[in-house]
Write a protein that holds these residues in place. Structure first.
Motif, short mmCIF file in Angstrom:
data_model
loop_
_atom_site.label_atom_id
_atom_site.label_comp_id
_atom_site.label_asym_id
_atom_site.label_seq_id
_atom_site.Cartn_x
_atom_site.Cartn_y
_atom_site.Cartn_z
N GLN A 12 0.83 -1.21 0.00
CA GLN A 12 0.00 0.00 0.00
C GLN A 12 0.87 1.26 0.00
OE1 GLN A 12 -3.31 0.28 -0.45
NE2 GLN A 12 -3.25 -1.93 -0.76
N LEU A 13 1.91 1.27 0.82
CA LEU A 13 2.81 2.43 0.85
C LEU A 13 3.57 2.58 -0.46
CD1 LEU A 13 4.34 2.33 4.46
CD2 LEU A 13 2.69 3.97 3.53
N ARG A 15 2.53 2.20 -3.33
CA ARG A 15 1.65 2.82 -4.33
C ARG A 15 1.68 4.34 -4.26
NH1 ARG A 15 -3.90 -0.76 -4.23
NH2 ARG A 15 -2.95 -2.70 -4.93
N LEU A 16 2.19 4.90 -3.18
CA LEU A 16 2.24 6.35 -3.03
C LEU A 16 3.30 6.94 -3.95
CD1 LEU A 16 2.00 6.62 0.86
CD2 LEU A 16 0.19 7.04 -0.80
N PRO A 17 3.04 8.14 -4.49
CA PRO A 17 4.04 8.78 -5.37
C PRO A 17 5.35 9.01 -4.62
CG PRO A 17 1.96 9.98 -5.38
CD PRO A 17 1.85 8.94 -4.33
N ALA A 24 9.24 1.94 0.68
CA ALA A 24 8.07 1.55 1.47
C ALA A 24 8.47 0.55 2.56
CB ALA A 24 7.00 0.95 0.57
N SER A 88 -1.85 20.09 -5.93
CA SER A 88 -0.41 20.05 -5.66
C SER A 88 0.28 21.33 -6.14
CB SER A 88 0.23 18.82 -6.33
OG SER A 88 0.01 18.84 -7.73
#
Length: 198
Positions: A12-13, A15-17, A24, A88
């Motif tokens: 899950q981490l 997947r973060l930009p 991760a 952003s």
């Protein structure tokens, strides 16, 4: 090997930009090592934001209040409006503390290839804000891409009949940039935007 639950957290981490699988994994290991001082506060912060996250009904920013902190700030110059593509971009500009006005987030940029049309963006809401009056300047802070410049041109046409000064962010040579490392588009824009010395 980690358990399936820990591996799911890593995935899950990842997947973060800006975070790949290795970053991760390091983040998860740090959280597990500092469970008491890092894990619980992170979980609490994520839960709070998840429950309270809203989109500002005025500008399109995301915050935990509506209107957002920027729109609700009476110290902001309501006569200046900076139009950006994404949240952003708003956060990056506002972090510099150089723009004293308010913002409007389009939610993207026009793109024929991606099928993004004017009605897919919050352009009508922008025109409504300008037509309501009280705005002297609209800064078109689009990215220096073909789609960004197409969007800026379209917005300039839509706002043409209103008594506002339309400005655009300068494009060209970055501070500390060396000419031989710059692309042709950046060099061309820098040459077109040249100004007198002194």
């Amino acid at each position: 090997m980690a358990s399936t639950e820990i591996e799911a957290l890593v995935q899950q981490l990842a997947r973060l930009p800006g975070l790949g699988p290795r970053s991760a994994r390091r983040a998860v290991l740090h959280l597990m090592k500092k469970r008491e001082s890092a894990f619980a506060p992170l979980l609490a912060a994520l839960q709070t934001v998840s429950e309270r996250l809203v989109t500002c009904g005025i500008c399109g920013n995301v915050d935990t209040q509506d209107p957002c902190a920027i729109c609700a700030d009476p110290r902001r110059d309501a006569r200046s409006l900076c139009v950006v593509e994404e949240v952003s971009d708003l956060w990056a500009l506002d972090k510099s503390r150089l723009f004293p006005g308010k913002y409007h987030v389009l939610g993207g940029r026009l793109s024929a290839l991606e099928g993004v049309r004017p009605q897919d963006l919050s352009i009508d809401a922008l025109v409504a804000r300008v037509s309501a009056g009280g705005i002297d300047e609209v800064v078109l802070a689009m990215n220096a891409t073909l789609e960004g410049q197409t969007t800026a041109h379209y917005l300039a046409e839509r706002l043409e009949g209103y008594p506002v000064r339309l400005t655009q962010l300068a494009h060209g040579l970055p501070v500390g940039g060396e000419l031989d490392y710059l692309d042709e588009g950046t060099l061309a824009q820098a040459l077109r935007a040249r100004r007198p010395v002194g």
